[in-house]
Design a protein around this motif. Structure first.
Motif, PDB file in Angstrom:
ATOM      1  N   ASN A  57     -12.359   6.144 -20.049  1.00  0.00           N
ATOM      2  CA  ASN A  57     -12.036   4.764 -19.713  1.00  0.00           C
ATOM      3  C   ASN A  57     -11.179   4.685 -18.457  1.00  0.00           C
ATOM      4  O   ASN A  57     -11.406   3.843 -17.585  1.00  0.00           O
ATOM      5  CB  ASN A  57     -11.324   4.087 -20.885  1.00  0.00           C
ATOM      6  CG  ASN A  57     -11.114   2.612 -20.646  1.00  0.00           C
ATOM      7  OD1 ASN A  57     -10.132   2.193 -20.034  1.00  0.00           O
ATOM      8  ND2 ASN A  57     -12.054   1.809 -21.120  1.00  0.00           N
ATOM      9  N   ALA A  58     -10.200   5.577 -18.365  1.00  0.00           N
ATOM     10  CA  ALA A  58      -9.277   5.530 -17.228  1.00  0.00           C
ATOM     11  C   ALA A  58      -9.964   5.865 -15.910  1.00  0.00           C
ATOM     12  O   ALA A  58      -9.693   5.234 -14.882  1.00  0.00           O
ATOM     13  CB  ALA A  58      -8.111   6.484 -17.468  1.00  0.00           C
ATOM     14  N   LEU A 212       4.532  -0.275 -14.583  1.00  0.00           N
ATOM     15  CA  LEU A 212       5.170  -0.683 -15.832  1.00  0.00           C
ATOM     16  C   LEU A 212       4.227  -0.471 -17.015  1.00  0.00           C
ATOM     17  O   LEU A 212       4.653   0.005 -18.080  1.00  0.00           O
ATOM     18  CB  LEU A 212       5.589  -2.154 -15.755  1.00  0.00           C
ATOM     19  CG  LEU A 212       6.180  -2.745 -17.041  1.00  0.00           C
ATOM     20  CD1 LEU A 212       7.397  -1.956 -17.501  1.00  0.00           C
ATOM     21  CD2 LEU A 212       6.531  -4.219 -16.846  1.00  0.00           C
ATOM     22  N   THR A 213       2.944  -0.795 -16.853  1.00  0.00           N
ATOM     23  CA  THR A 213       1.987  -0.559 -17.934  1.00  0.00           C
ATOM     24  C   THR A 213       1.940   0.919 -18.307  1.00  0.00           C
ATOM     25  O   THR A 213       1.964   1.285 -19.486  1.00  0.00           O
ATOM     26  CB  THR A 213       0.583  -1.030 -17.522  1.00  0.00           C
ATOM     27  OG1 THR A 213       0.607  -2.444 -17.301  1.00  0.00           O
ATOM     28  CG2 THR A 213      -0.439  -0.725 -18.617  1.00  0.00           C
ATOM     29  N   LEU A 214       1.898   1.782 -17.298  1.00  0.00           N
ATOM     30  CA  LEU A 214       1.879   3.222 -17.546  1.00  0.00           C
ATOM     31  C   LEU A 214       3.125   3.656 -18.310  1.00  0.00           C
ATOM     32  O   LEU A 214       3.045   4.421 -19.284  1.00  0.00           O
ATOM     33  CB  LEU A 214       1.787   3.963 -16.216  1.00  0.00           C
ATOM     34  CG  LEU A 214       1.898   5.491 -16.265  1.00  0.00           C
ATOM     35  CD1 LEU A 214       0.714   6.083 -17.017  1.00  0.00           C
ATOM     36  CD2 LEU A 214       1.975   6.065 -14.860  1.00  0.00           C
ATOM     37  N   LEU A 215       4.291   3.153 -17.908  1.00  0.00           N
ATOM     38  CA  LEU A 215       5.549   3.589 -18.505  1.00  0.00           C
ATOM     39  C   LEU A 215       5.725   3.066 -19.927  1.00  0.00           C
ATOM     40  O   LEU A 215       6.154   3.806 -20.827  1.00  0.00           O
ATOM     41  CB  LEU A 215       6.724   3.146 -17.634  1.00  0.00           C
ATOM     42  CG  LEU A 215       6.851   3.867 -16.285  1.00  0.00           C
ATOM     43  CD1 LEU A 215       7.912   3.201 -15.417  1.00  0.00           C
ATOM     44  CD2 LEU A 215       7.194   5.344 -16.494  1.00  0.00           C
ATOM     45  N   ALA A 335      -6.108  -1.347 -17.488  1.00  0.00           N
ATOM     46  CA  ALA A 335      -6.596  -0.654 -18.695  1.00  0.00           C
ATOM     47  C   ALA A 335      -6.545   0.856 -18.505  1.00  0.00           C
ATOM     48  O   ALA A 335      -6.253   1.604 -19.447  1.00  0.00           O
ATOM     49  CB  ALA A 335      -8.018  -1.109 -19.015  1.00  0.00           C
ATOM     50  N   SER A 336      -6.812   1.327 -17.276  1.00  0.00           N
ATOM     51  CA  SER A 336      -6.706   2.763 -17.005  1.00  0.00           C
ATOM     52  C   SER A 336      -5.278   3.246 -17.224  1.00  0.00           C
ATOM     53  O   SER A 336      -5.042   4.314 -17.792  1.00  0.00           O
ATOM     54  CB  SER A 336      -7.144   3.064 -15.566  1.00  0.00           C
ATOM     55  OG  SER A 336      -8.506   2.749 -15.365  1.00  0.00           O
ATOM     56  N   MET A 337      -4.296   2.443 -16.790  1.00  0.00           N
ATOM     57  CA  MET A 337      -2.897   2.812 -17.004  1.00  0.00           C
ATOM     58  C   MET A 337      -2.562   2.854 -18.493  1.00  0.00           C
ATOM     59  O   MET A 337      -1.765   3.687 -18.936  1.00  0.00           O
ATOM     60  CB  MET A 337      -1.973   1.805 -16.296  1.00  0.00           C
ATOM     61  CG  MET A 337      -2.072   1.777 -14.782  1.00  0.00           C
ATOM     62  SD  MET A 337      -1.685   3.377 -14.012  1.00  0.00           S
ATOM     63  CE  MET A 337      -3.340   3.949 -13.612  1.00  0.00           C
ATOM     64  N   ILE A 340      -4.035   6.223 -19.728  1.00  0.00           N
ATOM     65  CA  ILE A 340      -3.293   7.360 -19.177  1.00  0.00           C
ATOM     66  C   ILE A 340      -1.908   7.436 -19.835  1.00  0.00           C
ATOM     67  O   ILE A 340      -1.423   8.521 -20.193  1.00  0.00           O
ATOM     68  CB  ILE A 340      -3.169   7.243 -17.648  1.00  0.00           C
ATOM     69  CG1 ILE A 340      -4.554   7.404 -17.003  1.00  0.00           C
ATOM     70  CG2 ILE A 340      -2.220   8.302 -17.098  1.00  0.00           C
ATOM     71  CD1 ILE A 340      -4.560   7.148 -15.515  1.00  0.00           C
ATOM     72  N   GLY A 341      -1.273   6.276 -20.007  1.00  0.00           N
ATOM     73  CA  GLY A 341       0.022   6.253 -20.678  1.00  0.00           C
ATOM     74  C   GLY A 341      -0.080   6.707 -22.122  1.00  0.00           C
ATOM     75  O   GLY A 341       0.798   7.420 -22.624  1.00  0.00           O
TER      76      GLY A 341
END
Length: 391
Positions: A57-58, A212-215, A335-337, A340-341
């Motif tokens: 997905n990412a 921020l989404t990743l974190l 959505a990729s973040m 990955i997160g």
């Protein structure tokens, strides 16, 4: 006297589709044991099915967005549901782990439905209703944690790991028919390509939003990936009590999804996000001190769930405000973040267990949440170039 228009009923269909996708994506965690035993692999190796889904997905979903940029949005949705359904069928019929991983990759690519549906959702409502509209669309994803994942676990443990996948495949086929019937042929805005994307990503506001989404997803899944063992490390619980606790946390996530959309429309995305990430960081930092107090433990992780699920809608609204004409691609990158997160948080949490133990694992999540809070400092907004608004 003006009245606020009601949200389009079509959003309930998008929520139902996201429920099916969420159940298929995360339900496998509940029956990894019998799956691994049947395929003759370790549970750790079987767990790579989630990694395959997340990375597909990412890394691949944004390219699908570009390749279908000129297509009507309904056609892209049908393609996504078709890929997801096909991947689920391949996974259910897999004779060995390699085939199963291939099926999970197709499912991950098919999950591009979610950002496409979010883009259509924002095009169907006025700007002042985008938060509530997005929260309704994503409600299905939250409910999949509460209803879909436990049901899949029961079905897989009682009748065999293939049965939950067959159920999801059948449901995806039903969603494909409903989308074909009920979504207008030219609903939403056209898709976007990579043209101008580099310029957008150089905008500080967009870059900080994606960061921020990743974190915050790293913060959540540092703990959530091991929530059962974490709960048991803090409080001695019976299997029934543990199941009830996990259900409560899932319901907290559903409430957070609805509250996040309401708060984003009423107070604005950034103020809402500041409160959410601040409360999340505090809850994760204090959670280890609730050992022996089950209700306090539930309160701490419930706050994490409310804030974590609630942040998705304000984040989507921020991206739409920054560049509405590029919203489909930005939502796909967001959505990729997310995935990955998810993978990073689970990996780092697992690596920290030997040093911190399950009972103090949430401190790693608190660190990620604190870093996320830094991206919302007012000085970053002052230094950022003005966002591009498109009505």
């Amino acid at each position: 006297m003006s009245t606020t228009p009601s949200l389009p009923p079509l959003l309930w269909l998008f929520a139902l589709c996201n429920f099916v996708l969420g159940t298929g994506a995360f339900g496998m965690t509940g029956y990894l044991g019998p799956l691994a035993e049947d395929l003759g692999v370790s549970v750790g190796a079987a767990g790579q099915t989630m990694t395959a889904y997340a990375l597909a997905n990412a890394l691949l979903a944004p390219w699908v967005m570009v390749a279908t940029g000129r297509w009507p949005r309904r056609r892209v949705m049908l393609l996504a549901l078709g890929l997801f359904g096909a991947g689920t069928v391949i996974s259910a019929a897999a004779p060995h782990l390699g085939v199963l991983l291939f099926g999970r990759v197709l499912m991950g690519v098919g999950a591009v439905f979610t950002p496409v549906a979010a883009g259509v959702t924002m095009a169907l409502v006025p700007p002042q209703q985008r938060g509530q509209a997005l929260s309704r669309t994503f409600l299905g994803m939250s409910l999949s944690y509460v209803l879909g994942v436990p049901f899949g676990a029961w079905l897989g443990l009682a009748f065999g790991w293939q049965w939950p996948l067959w159920a999801v495949a059948l449901s995806a086929g039903a969603m494909l028919v409903l989308v074909h019937r009920w979504v207008p042929r030219h609903a939403g805005t056209p898709g976007a390509g990579f043209q101008g994307l580099g310029r957008l990503l150089r905008q500080r506001e967009i870059g900080l939003t994606l960061l921020l989404t990743l974190l915050y997803f790293s913060a959540i899944f540092t703990v959530s990936a091991y929530m059962g063992p974490v709960q048991l490390a803090l409080n001695p619980l019976s299997p029934t009590a543990l199941t009830a606790s996990l259900t409560v946390l899932g319901l907290a996530g559903v409430c957070g999804t609805l509250l996040g959309g309401w708060a984003a429309d009423r107070h604005g995305p950034r103020p809402t996000l500041r409160w959410q990430i601040g409360v999340m960081a505090m809850a994760l930092a204090l959670a280890p001190f609730t050992a022996g107090q089950h209700l306090l433990t539930l309160l701490a992780f419930g706050a994490m769930s409310v804030c974590g699920f609630g942040m998705m809608t304000p984040q989507q609204s921020r991206l739409a405000e920054s560049a509405f004409d590029q919203a489909p691609m930005l939502l796909s990158l967001n959505a990729s973040m997310v995935y990955i997160g998810t993978a990073a948080g689970a990996a780092l949490g697992g690596a920290a267990i030997p040093w911190l133990g399950f009972e103090r694992l949430s401190w790693i999540g608190a660190g990620f949440a604190a870093l996320g809070a830094l991206t919302l400092l007012p000085r970053w907004r002052t230094l950022a170039p003005p966002p591009r608004h498109t009505p």
